[in-house]
Design a protein around this motif. Structure first.
Motif, PDB file in Angstrom:
ATOM      1  N   LEU A  47       0.655  -1.159   0.058  1.00  0.00           N
ATOM      2  CA  LEU A  47      -0.117   0.003  -0.091  1.00  0.00           C
ATOM      3  C   LEU A  47       0.833   1.154   0.172  1.00  0.00           C
ATOM      4  N   MET A  50       1.018   4.472   3.257  1.00  0.00           N
ATOM      5  CA  MET A  50       0.181   3.807   4.130  1.00  0.00           C
ATOM      6  C   MET A  50       0.285   4.457   5.612  1.00  0.00           C
ATOM      7  N   TYR A  71      -6.466   1.098   9.804  1.00  0.00           N
ATOM      8  CA  TYR A  71      -5.982   1.779   8.579  1.00  0.00           C
ATOM      9  C   TYR A  71      -6.471   3.188   8.682  1.00  0.00           C
TER      10      TYR A  71
END
Length: 146
Positions: A47, A50, A71
């Protein structure tokens, strides 16, 4: 080459505080909590840009840990359907052996725990159930009867 141990199971949640409270009520202990936002972490999970926060929960005096992850960037994706049935492909649930299944359920209900089906007796060996907790987490609980 052999596997040395299973280190932890990772679970993505939308409310880290609620998930920590839920697993604490189950009987786990918070081992640590920290933000994760360096590029190495994004490279590991694939990702870009992130930013997350994790809480590592452990079973006292026994092996077994759960890594709860919230997240912040990019935002977590809700699966379709949101509450997938038991025959959905992929990681599905984590099972815990407990001393008293009914007492454990009573403690977890104020933390958003709901039975998926019902508490069922398997022969004279176990009481078993699936329950859904915060962020749709599914746990299986088993109480050995003999």
């Amino acid at each position: 080459m052999t596997i040395r141990r299973m280190d932890n199971v990772g679970i993505v949640v939308d409310d880290l505080d609620a998930a920590v409270a839920f697993f604490t009520e189950l009987g786990m202990e918070l081992e640590g909590r920290m933000p994760i936002e360096e590029s190495w972490a994004g490279n590991v999970v694939g990702l870009d840009d992130m930013r997350s926060e994790i809480a590592m929960m452990r079973i006292p005096d026994a092996p077994g840990r759960i890594e709860l992850a919230k997240y912040h960037r990019p935002t977590a994706i809700t699966p379709e359907p949101e509450f997938a049935p038991a025959n959905t492909l992929g990681l599905h649930r984590v099972m815990f052996a407990v001393d008293d299944l009914q007492s454990t359920l009573a403690r977890l209900r104020p933390h958003c725990a709901e039975l998926v089906g019902e508490v069922t007796r398997y022969e004279d060996s176990y009481l078993l159930c699936y329950l859904r907790g915060p962020s749709g987490i599914i746990l299986a609980l088993a109480e050995q009867l003999n």
